[in-house]
Design an enzyme around this catalytic site. Structure first.
Site, PDB file in Angstrom:
ATOM      1  N   SER A 125       0.818  -1.221   0.000  1.00  0.00           N
ATOM      2  CA  SER A 125       0.000   0.000   0.000  1.00  0.00           C
ATOM      3  C   SER A 125       0.849   1.268   0.000  1.00  0.00           C
ATOM      4  O   SER A 125       1.770   1.419   0.807  1.00  0.00           O
ATOM      5  CB  SER A 125      -0.877  -0.023   1.259  1.00  0.00           C
ATOM      6  OG  SER A 125      -1.228   1.287   1.646  1.00  0.00           O
ATOM      7  N   GLY A 126       0.502   2.186  -0.886  1.00  0.00           N
ATOM      8  CA  GLY A 126       1.202   3.468  -0.919  1.00  0.00           C
ATOM      9  C   GLY A 126       0.988   4.243   0.372  1.00  0.00           C
ATOM     10  O   GLY A 126       1.920   4.816   0.938  1.00  0.00           O
ATOM     11  N   LEU A 127      -0.264   4.224   0.851  1.00  0.00           N
ATOM     12  CA  LEU A 127      -0.578   4.930   2.094  1.00  0.00           C
ATOM     13  C   LEU A 127       0.247   4.356   3.255  1.00  0.00           C
ATOM     14  O   LEU A 127       0.847   5.099   4.036  1.00  0.00           O
ATOM     15  CB  LEU A 127      -2.079   4.790   2.398  1.00  0.00           C
ATOM     16  CG  LEU A 127      -2.536   5.312   3.755  1.00  0.00           C
ATOM     17  CD1 LEU A 127      -2.350   6.814   3.860  1.00  0.00           C
ATOM     18  CD2 LEU A 127      -3.996   4.952   4.020  1.00  0.00           C
ATOM     19  N   ASP A 134       0.967  10.439   2.058  1.00  0.00           N
ATOM     20  CA  ASP A 134       0.611   9.655   0.872  1.00  0.00           C
ATOM     21  C   ASP A 134       0.359  10.627  -0.285  1.00  0.00           C
ATOM     22  O   ASP A 134      -0.771  10.808  -0.743  1.00  0.00           O
ATOM     23  CB  ASP A 134      -0.649   8.827   1.187  1.00  0.00           C
ATOM     24  CG  ASP A 134      -1.014   7.886   0.063  1.00  0.00           C
ATOM     25  OD1 ASP A 134      -0.158   7.602  -0.797  1.00  0.00           O
ATOM     26  OD2 ASP A 134      -2.183   7.437   0.025  1.00  0.00           O
ATOM     27  N   ASP A 173       1.031  -0.859  -5.047  1.00  0.00           N
ATOM     28  CA  ASP A 173       0.206   0.319  -5.278  1.00  0.00           C
ATOM     29  C   ASP A 173       1.139   1.361  -5.896  1.00  0.00           C
ATOM     30  O   ASP A 173       1.882   2.036  -5.181  1.00  0.00           O
ATOM     31  CB  ASP A 173      -0.342   0.783  -3.920  1.00  0.00           C
ATOM     32  CG  ASP A 173      -1.044   2.120  -3.992  1.00  0.00           C
ATOM     33  OD1 ASP A 173      -1.225   2.636  -5.116  1.00  0.00           O
ATOM     34  OD2 ASP A 173      -1.400   2.644  -2.921  1.00  0.00           O
ATOM     35  N   ASP A 194       0.603   4.176  -7.282  1.00  0.00           N
ATOM     36  CA  ASP A 194       0.039   5.527  -7.365  1.00  0.00           C
ATOM     37  C   ASP A 194      -0.334   5.856  -8.818  1.00  0.00           C
ATOM     38  O   ASP A 194      -1.048   5.095  -9.446  1.00  0.00           O
ATOM     39  CB  ASP A 194       1.014   6.554  -6.770  1.00  0.00           C
ATOM     40  CG  ASP A 194       1.175   6.356  -5.258  1.00  0.00           C
ATOM     41  OD1 ASP A 194       0.313   5.677  -4.664  1.00  0.00           O
ATOM     42  OD2 ASP A 194       2.150   6.850  -4.690  1.00  0.00           O
ATOM     43  N   GLU A 238      -3.337   4.383 -10.795  1.00  0.00           N
ATOM     44  CA  GLU A 238      -4.647   5.030 -10.746  1.00  0.00           C
ATOM     45  C   GLU A 238      -4.689   6.212 -11.709  1.00  0.00           C
ATOM     46  O   GLU A 238      -3.659   6.873 -11.935  1.00  0.00           O
ATOM     47  CB  GLU A 238      -4.976   5.463  -9.322  1.00  0.00           C
ATOM     48  CG  GLU A 238      -4.019   6.460  -8.720  1.00  0.00           C
ATOM     49  CD  GLU A 238      -4.116   6.505  -7.197  1.00  0.00           C
ATOM     50  OE1 GLU A 238      -4.788   7.417  -6.695  1.00  0.00           O
ATOM     51  OE2 GLU A 238      -3.511   5.656  -6.519  1.00  0.00           O
ATOM     52  N   LYS A 290      -0.144  12.305  -6.615  1.00  0.00           N
ATOM     53  CA  LYS A 290      -1.480  11.797  -6.256  1.00  0.00           C
ATOM     54  C   LYS A 290      -1.864  12.201  -4.824  1.00  0.00           C
ATOM     55  O   LYS A 290      -1.007  12.505  -3.992  1.00  0.00           O
ATOM     56  CB  LYS A 290      -1.558  10.281  -6.409  1.00  0.00           C
ATOM     57  CG  LYS A 290      -0.627   9.470  -5.581  1.00  0.00           C
ATOM     58  CD  LYS A 290      -1.074   8.949  -4.224  1.00  0.00           C
ATOM     59  CE  LYS A 290      -2.474   8.847  -3.843  1.00  0.00           C
ATOM     60  NZ  LYS A 290      -3.020   7.505  -3.900  1.00  0.00           N
ATOM     61  N   ASN A 319      -4.353  10.875  -1.548  1.00  0.00           N
ATOM     62  CA  ASN A 319      -5.106   9.704  -1.109  1.00  0.00           C
ATOM     63  C   ASN A 319      -6.587   9.899  -1.420  1.00  0.00           C
ATOM     64  O   ASN A 319      -7.147  10.976  -1.219  1.00  0.00           O
ATOM     65  CB  ASN A 319      -4.899   9.467   0.400  1.00  0.00           C
ATOM     66  CG  ASN A 319      -5.557   8.167   0.823  1.00  0.00           C
ATOM     67  OD1 ASN A 319      -6.753   8.118   1.091  1.00  0.00           O
ATOM     68  ND2 ASN A 319      -4.783   7.105   0.845  1.00  0.00           N
ATOM     69  N   SER A 320      -7.201   8.839  -1.894  1.00  0.00           N
ATOM     70  CA  SER A 320      -8.584   8.931  -2.385  1.00  0.00           C
ATOM     71  C   SER A 320      -9.590   9.305  -1.310  1.00  0.00           C
ATOM     72  O   SER A 320     -10.709   9.725  -1.619  1.00  0.00           O
ATOM     73  CB  SER A 320      -8.992   7.597  -3.013  1.00  0.00           C
ATOM     74  OG  SER A 320      -8.046   7.208  -3.961  1.00  0.00           O
ATOM     75  N   ARG A 323      -6.513   1.366 -12.073  1.00  0.00           N
ATOM     76  CA  ARG A 323      -7.428   1.741 -10.981  1.00  0.00           C
ATOM     77  C   ARG A 323      -8.287   2.925 -11.416  1.00  0.00           C
ATOM     78  O   ARG A 323      -7.765   3.973 -11.819  1.00  0.00           O
ATOM     79  CB  ARG A 323      -6.608   2.073  -9.749  1.00  0.00           C
ATOM     80  CG  ARG A 323      -7.366   2.772  -8.651  1.00  0.00           C
ATOM     81  CD  ARG A 323      -6.561   2.699  -7.376  1.00  0.00           C
ATOM     82  NE  ARG A 323      -6.874   3.739  -6.437  1.00  0.00           N
ATOM     83  CZ  ARG A 323      -6.254   3.889  -5.276  1.00  0.00           C
ATOM     84  NH1 ARG A 323      -5.270   3.065  -4.939  1.00  0.00           N
ATOM     85  NH2 ARG A 323      -6.593   4.861  -4.466  1.00  0.00           N
ATOM     86  N   HIS A 356     -12.643   1.865  -7.396  1.00  0.00           N
ATOM     87  CA  HIS A 356     -12.516   2.381  -6.036  1.00  0.00           C
ATOM     88  C   HIS A 356     -13.729   3.222  -5.659  1.00  0.00           C
ATOM     89  O   HIS A 356     -14.334   3.873  -6.512  1.00  0.00           O
ATOM     90  CB  HIS A 356     -11.244   3.229  -5.928  1.00  0.00           C
ATOM     91  CG  HIS A 356     -10.682   3.260  -4.542  1.00  0.00           C
ATOM     92  ND1 HIS A 356     -11.077   2.408  -3.546  1.00  0.00           N
ATOM     93  CD2 HIS A 356      -9.726   4.051  -3.970  1.00  0.00           C
ATOM     94  CE1 HIS A 356     -10.415   2.665  -2.434  1.00  0.00           C
ATOM     95  NE2 HIS A 356      -9.578   3.662  -2.667  1.00  0.00           N
TER      96      HIS A 356
HETATM   97  C1  SPV Z   1      -3.407   2.579  -0.516  1.00  0.00           C
HETATM   98  O1  SPV Z   1      -3.495   1.629   0.268  1.00  0.00           O
HETATM   99  O2  SPV Z   1      -2.459   3.347  -0.514  1.00  0.00           O
HETATM  100  C2  SPV Z   1      -4.472   2.812  -1.482  1.00  0.00           C
HETATM  101  C3  SPV Z   1      -5.774   2.301  -1.200  1.00  0.00           C
HETATM  102  O3  SPV Z   1      -4.238   3.451  -2.459  1.00  0.00           O
HETATM  103  S1  SPV Z   1      -6.677   3.559  -0.530  1.00  0.00           S
HETATM  104  O4  SPV Z   1      -5.944   4.145   0.556  1.00  0.00           O
HETATM  105  O5  SPV Z   1      -7.904   2.908  -0.122  1.00  0.00           O
HETATM  106  O6  SPV Z   1      -6.924   4.542  -1.545  1.00  0.00           O
HETATM  107 MG    MG Z   2      -2.468   4.349  -2.470  1.00  0.00          MG
END
Ligand code: SPV
Ligand code: MG
Length: 544
Positions: A50-52, A62, A89, A91, A118, A124, A126-127, A162, A193
């Protein structure tokens, strides 16, 4: 260890199989080598890098604050410690199509199975944040996917596109249009997502999409939906996206606060992973094994014989199906701890002489011999079963004793052909009527204890009166190569007669003294115990 279990097929191929199989796959988040290993050990088939989580674990946001090569470094630790596939991930691909091409090549080189990018703008966000969630141009992003596919050096490497259309509020139609474009551009799967707390739009997408290519979802916000719904809807892969990171944050905060407040570790020991767990996680033991293969071997070689044939009748039904040396003390048999101490003191070659229910002695790293006549014979008959192991420097130990590791160091550090460890505290004769009392050339003084100064053994057990005793032999003796020869000769001589059947270790020591050997005694004050009855067992539990 999982890192050593090289998969027979490439991780990329395995990921592709999981992605395209009709079975629902789960990827669990990890953010470094340790968490990746934990995910694999938990039984997951794949990992979401996971990027986050990686960013947060590095202490940055992130938002592409960690450079892509820094992410790659983390990934390398993760691939090294695991044998299951990792989906990165990625990004937005860390730049344009050209940056993405280079990323894909590097991921293939480093054994990362797949990447997810994505359709947003670099850097980017975070979503789940309110900030700018503008979408990338659909053709530009499609070109990026094709560039990635054209660059992969592992034919099974997968690229997941994504879709952020629902996150950006651009609606279902836009999501479906983009899914189709990315699919055409070569994406191996799409990740749809959503940040809604219910899964309506996800299920809607799945229905409309009709499985034109595999679909991946991330139910971080709509976690209330039963997993079965997604299985029925034909989802390929579910990502549990950040829960190891969040678990570790909560645990670390709690433990830090508690230690800070209590200025002590008492309140947290037993609630955190123990150090054995920590060492096991990285396979530390393997290095010790490798040292034996690769380092020059100038270690002292010591073999050991452990006498473990007796049942321990006073322990009644506790020893109905095992000898007393196999009684559990805080999760481990007494004998196992004893063997570990011997190993730790440099004695790799440990022979255990079993007798009563010897089948129960069943752990690796020992040689086992059996005294078949254990019911009618005693200690020396058992020792004689392992006489061929008494060569060079060696130790003999009773199988029912526990001691602090430094006690062995004390014995190994002393000079002499026969060295015994004795407890300077005389036992209460009422409680320990069969203690091996000793008399020495001098009683133990504080100097003897502080400077580990040995004294000569003059008499052991036999007719020794408690008042004249200088301590109690604890059941440990070390022999020099010459001492081992002397003991073997005594055993052979005793075997000639029937005397060996009833003879004890004390008899052996007395015979050695009678023939002019001066066994040396080093003193300890406590730091050991033996287990003869239920009280001994209770003491052993407290001792640890
Ligand atoms: C991450 O885990 O970094 C993601 C998923 O991109 S989310 O945080 O749900 O966007
Ligand atoms: Mg991410």
């Amino acid at each position: 260890m999982s890192s050593q279990n090289k998969p027979s097929i490439s991780k990329a191929k395995r990921f592709r199989e999981l992605l395209t199989s009709p079975k629902l796959t789960f990827l669990m988040e990890a953010h470094n080598g340790m968490s990746a290993r934990i995910v694999e050990d938990a039984g997951f088939e794949g990992i979401w890098a996971s990027g986050l989580s990686i960013s947060t674990a590095l202490g940055v946001r992130d938002r592409n604050e960690a450079s892509w090569t820094q992410v790659l470094e983390v990934l390398e630790f993760m691939t090294d410690t695991t044998s299951i596939p990792i989906l990165l991930d990625g990004d937005t691909g860390y730049g344009d199509f050209n940056n993405f091409r280079r990323l894909v090549k590097k991921l293939c080189q480093r054994g990362v199975a797949a990447v997810c990018i994505e359709d947003k703008i670099f850097p980017k966000t975070n979503s789940f944040l309110e900030g700018d969630q503008s979408l990338a141009d659909i053709s530009e992003f499609s070109g990026k996917i094709t560039a990635g596919k054209d660059s992969q050096t592992d034919e099974h490497f997968s690229i997941i596109a994504r879709l952020e259309a629902l996150i950006a509020g651009r609606g279902m139609e836009e999501a479906l249009k983009r899914a189709e474009a990315y699919h055409k551009a070569g994406a191996d799967g799409v990740l749809i997502h959503s940040k809604k707390s219910n899964s309506d739009e996800i299920l809607h997408f799945l229905k409309e999409w009709g499985n034109r290519c595999p679909v991946v979802i991330v139910p971080t916000m709509y976690y209330q939906t039963p997993t079965e719904r997604f299985r029925e809807a034909g989802v390929s892969t579910i990502i549990w996206a950040n829960h190891n990171l969040r678990a570790s944050l909560a645990a670390m905060r709690e433990v830090s606060l508690k230690i800070r407040q209590e200025e002590s570790l008492v309140g947290i020991e037993g609630h955190v992973a123990n150090l054995t767990d920590v060492f096991d996680l990285t396979g530390t033991h393997e290095v010790t094994e490798a040292e034996k293969r690769y380092l020059p071997d100038n270690r002292r070689r010591i073999s050991s014989v452990v006498l473990a044939a007796s049942r321990g009748k006073q322990l009644a039904e506790l020893t109905q199906d095992k000898p007393k040396c196999m009684l559990d003390v805080r999760g481990e048999p007494i004998l196992k701890r004893l063997v570990r101490s011997l190993h730790g003191a440099g004695s790799d070659d440990v022979t255990v002489v079993g007798g009563y229910k010897h089948e129960a002695i069943n752990f690796p790293d020992i040689r086992k011999v059996v005294n078949d006549k254990h019911e009618s014979t005693g200690e020396l008959a058992s020792l004689a079963c392992a006489a061929d192991r008494l060569k060079g420097e060696c130790m003999i130990a009773y199988g029912d004793i526990l001691f602090r590791d430094h006690v062995l160091g004390l014995m190994l550090g002393a000079k002499g052909d026969v060295v015994l460890v004795a407890d300077a505290n005389r036992p209460d004769p009422a409680q320990r009527p069969s203690a091996d009392l000793i008399a020495c050339s001098s009683p133990c003084t504080p100097e003897h204890l502080i400077h580990d100064q040995p004294v000569d053994l003059l008499e052991i057990a036999g007719g020794l009166d408690w008042k004249n005793a200088h301590g109690e032999w604890i059941g440990l003796v070390r022999l020099s190569p010459k001492g081992a020869d002397l003991v073997r000769a005594e055993l052979a001589a005793l075997k000639e007669t029937n005397e060996i059947d009833k003879a004890s270790m004390a008899d052996l020591l007395r015979r050695l003294i009678a023939k002019g050997t001066r066994p040396q005694v080093v003193f300890t004050s406590g730091h050991w115990l033996d287990v003869n009855d239920a009280f001994g067992l209770a003491r052993a539990r407290n001792f640890l």
